[in-house]
Design a protein around this motif. Structure first.
Motif, PDB file in Angstrom:
ATOM      1  N   PHE A   1       0.887  -1.264  -0.206  1.00  0.00           N
ATOM      2  CA  PHE A   1       0.038  -0.051  -0.251  1.00  0.00           C
ATOM      3  C   PHE A   1       0.836   1.348  -0.172  1.00  0.00           C
ATOM      4  CE2 PHE A   1      -1.414   3.357   2.894  1.00  0.00           C
ATOM      5  CZ  PHE A   1      -2.370   3.882   1.869  1.00  0.00           C
ATOM      6  N   TRP A   2       1.761   1.143   0.862  1.00  0.00           N
ATOM      7  CA  TRP A   2       2.369   2.611   0.970  1.00  0.00           C
ATOM      8  C   TRP A   2       3.490   3.022  -0.232  1.00  0.00           C
ATOM      9  CZ3 TRP A   2       1.163   6.355   4.044  1.00  0.00           C
ATOM     10  CH2 TRP A   2       0.839   6.069   5.047  1.00  0.00           C
ATOM     11  N   ARG A   3       4.057   1.704  -0.802  1.00  0.00           N
ATOM     12  CA  ARG A   3       4.952   2.030  -1.957  1.00  0.00           C
ATOM     13  C   ARG A   3       3.820   2.650  -3.241  1.00  0.00           C
ATOM     14  NH1 ARG A   3       7.666  -2.575  -5.314  1.00  0.00           N
ATOM     15  NH2 ARG A   3       7.232  -0.921  -6.891  1.00  0.00           N
ATOM     16  N   ASN A   4       2.794   2.116  -3.128  1.00  0.00           N
ATOM     17  CA  ASN A   4       1.970   2.670  -4.314  1.00  0.00           C
ATOM     18  C   ASN A   4       1.321   4.298  -3.838  1.00  0.00           C
ATOM     19  OD1 ASN A   4       1.639   0.711  -6.501  1.00  0.00           O
ATOM     20  ND2 ASN A   4       1.692  -0.573  -4.758  1.00  0.00           N
ATOM     21  N   ALA A   5       0.891   4.181  -2.727  1.00  0.00           N
ATOM     22  CA  ALA A   5       0.265   5.316  -2.387  1.00  0.00           C
ATOM     23  C   ALA A   5       1.227   6.557  -2.249  1.00  0.00           C
ATOM     24  CB  ALA A   5      -0.257   5.355  -0.636  1.00  0.00           C
ATOM     25  N   LEU A   6       2.510   6.167  -1.966  1.00  0.00           N
ATOM     26  CA  LEU A   6       3.546   7.520  -1.887  1.00  0.00           C
ATOM     27  C   LEU A   6       3.974   7.700  -3.455  1.00  0.00           C
ATOM     28  CD1 LEU A   6       5.669   6.097   1.013  1.00  0.00           C
ATOM     29  CD2 LEU A   6       4.307   8.273   1.015  1.00  0.00           C
ATOM     30  N   GLY A   7       4.081   6.795  -4.003  1.00  0.00           N
ATOM     31  CA  GLY A   7       4.334   6.824  -5.811  1.00  0.00           C
ATOM     32  C   GLY A   7       3.328   7.857  -6.464  1.00  0.00           C
ATOM     33  N   ALA A   8       2.071   7.262  -6.005  1.00  0.00           N
ATOM     34  CA  ALA A   8       1.017   8.068  -6.737  1.00  0.00           C
ATOM     35  C   ALA A   8       0.901   9.403  -6.114  1.00  0.00           C
ATOM     36  CB  ALA A   8      -0.490   7.473  -6.449  1.00  0.00           C
ATOM     37  N   GLY A   9       1.155   9.570  -4.804  1.00  0.00           N
ATOM     38  CA  GLY A   9       1.008  11.237  -4.181  1.00  0.00           C
ATOM     39  C   GLY A   9       1.882  11.903  -4.660  1.00  0.00           C
ATOM     40  N   SER A  10       3.426  11.217  -4.901  1.00  0.00           N
ATOM     41  CA  SER A  10       4.325  12.216  -5.056  1.00  0.00           C
ATOM     42  C   SER A  10       4.246  12.932  -6.598  1.00  0.00           C
ATOM     43  CB  SER A  10       5.680  11.504  -5.419  1.00  0.00           C
ATOM     44  OG  SER A  10       5.716  10.342  -6.521  1.00  0.00           O
ATOM     45  N   THR A  11       3.554  12.123  -7.412  1.00  0.00           N
ATOM     46  CA  THR A  11       3.144  13.155  -8.894  1.00  0.00           C
ATOM     47  C   THR A  11       1.608  13.335  -9.122  1.00  0.00           C
ATOM     48  OG1 THR A  11       3.033  10.644  -9.821  1.00  0.00           O
ATOM     49  CG2 THR A  11       5.195  11.926  -9.735  1.00  0.00           C
ATOM     50  N   GLY A  12       0.854  12.559  -8.394  1.00  0.00           N
ATOM     51  CA  GLY A  12      -0.712  12.886  -8.781  1.00  0.00           C
ATOM     52  C   GLY A  12      -1.198  13.938  -8.725  1.00  0.00           C
ATOM     53  N   ALA A  13      -1.078  14.720  -7.388  1.00  0.00           N
ATOM     54  CA  ALA A  13      -1.684  16.132  -7.418  1.00  0.00           C
ATOM     55  C   ALA A  13      -1.354  17.019  -8.492  1.00  0.00           C
ATOM     56  CB  ALA A  13      -1.160  16.725  -5.962  1.00  0.00           C
ATOM     57  N   TYR A  14       0.080  16.883  -8.771  1.00  0.00           N
ATOM     58  CA  TYR A  14       0.576  17.985  -9.826  1.00  0.00           C
ATOM     59  C   TYR A  14       0.039  17.609 -11.314  1.00  0.00           C
ATOM     60  CZ  TYR A  14       3.272  19.477 -13.738  1.00  0.00           C
ATOM     61  OH  TYR A  14       4.050  20.025 -14.801  1.00  0.00           O
TER      62      TYR A  14
END
Length: 308
Positions: free
Chosen positions: A48-61
């Motif tokens: 969960f965390w590796r995907n959540a952090l990966g998505a969150g690092s670029t998703g908002a922008y």
């Protein structure tokens, strides 16, 4: 242009700069399995965390920069990208626990069988596969059987890990196939934003349902979770996408297979986790079969995998 000329062109070496980026990407994905095996946290929580952090690092922008594209996407595009995210979550939900149960070498090799299952899905969909592809699949299946036989002699736990890794390969093939359809309708940026976000949400639901703790880890565990996110999600697959500008998907797919011996070497040197000698013939045979399958896939224009 003849098939022989096409084949040789598909394996043209990249420019020096992209070759360096490819080497960094390979080091990143090779470190993924060993890092997760060393992380003192529940396997599903790591997924969960590796995907959540990966998505969150670029998703908002990306959601802001590509707002117009997101708004223009039809129901089919959203549905296919979301379904790919579900399959990706199932892949991680099976493969990450396998790294905790069997050797990193076996888990990585068996997870790579997604190339075989992708071919089988194509065949079931009515696509005619070259004979050489079926030969590669046969070699890979024989190698899988040898690995399972060797791990059966180690422990039932290792054999269960092999089964989960193989299941991870099945779901990875479903993810790649579904994702290929979705990418025809949207940019890679939009696709990955939707897919990784859905993947993280599904894994979050699984963790909550299974009552897996999502916090309370040691500082070292959090550092390793950040490391696997950076190595696999950001350095690894982001750079693979960059080098696709100068080399074919087949060349990148073949390069990614280096992850199997790479992960085994890192796990051995760092964790002292060497595969049993009885498993080595199976690992070699499986890897040889995968090389044959990937080369045959060049004729089918199959997509490059975007996983571990």
């Amino acid at each position: 242009m003849s098939r022989i000329e096409q084949s040789s062109e598909s394996l043209t070496l990249p420019p020096a700069r992209d070759a360096g980026l490819l080497a960094i990407a390979l080091a990143g994905v090779s470190a993924s399995g060993p890092i997760m095996a060393a992380t003192a946290a529940p396997a599903l929580a790591i997924a969960f965390w590796r995907n959540a952090l990966g998505a969150g690092s670029t998703g908002a922008y990306l959601a802001v920069a590509h707002r117009a594209e997101f708004a223009a996407l039809g129901r089919r595009g959203w549905a296919e990208a979301s379904l790919a995210g579900v399959f990706l979550a199932l892949h991680f939900g099976a493969w990450v626990p396998s790294v905790k149960l069997t050797s990193v070498a076996s888990a990585t090799a068996l997870g790579a069988t997604q190339a075989v299952f992708t071919g089988l899905i194509a065949a079931m969909a009515g696509r005619r596969l070259p004979r050489i592809a079926w030969l590669g699949m046969a070699l890979a299946i024989a190698g899988t059987a040898l690995i399972a036989g060797a791990d059966f002699g180690v422990s039932a736990r290792a054999l269960a890990g092999d089964g989960l890794a193989l299941l991870g390969g099945v779901f990875a093939a479903a993810y790649v196939t579904t994702g290929a359809s979705a990418r025809r309708q949207m940019s890679t940026v939009a696709y990955t934003t939707i897919c990784y976000s859905v993947c993280a949400l599904v894994l979050l639901g699984v963790c909550l349902a299974a009552r897996q703790p999502l916090s309370g880890y040691s500082g070292e565990a959090w550092l390793l979770i950040l490391a696997v996110t950076g190595c696999a999600q950001l350095l690894g697959h982001s750079l693979f996408n960059v080098v696709l500008r100068s080399v074919s998907a087949t060349f990148v797919s073949l390069s990614i297979l280096i992850e199997v011996p790479g992960a085994a070497l890192i796990a051995g040197l760092w964790l002292g986790q060497w595969p049993p000698l009885s498993a080595i013939p199976g690992l070699v045979l499986l890897l040889a079969g995968l090389v044959v399958v990937v080369r045959a896939r060049d004729r089918l224009s199959e997509p490059v995998p975007d996983l571990d």
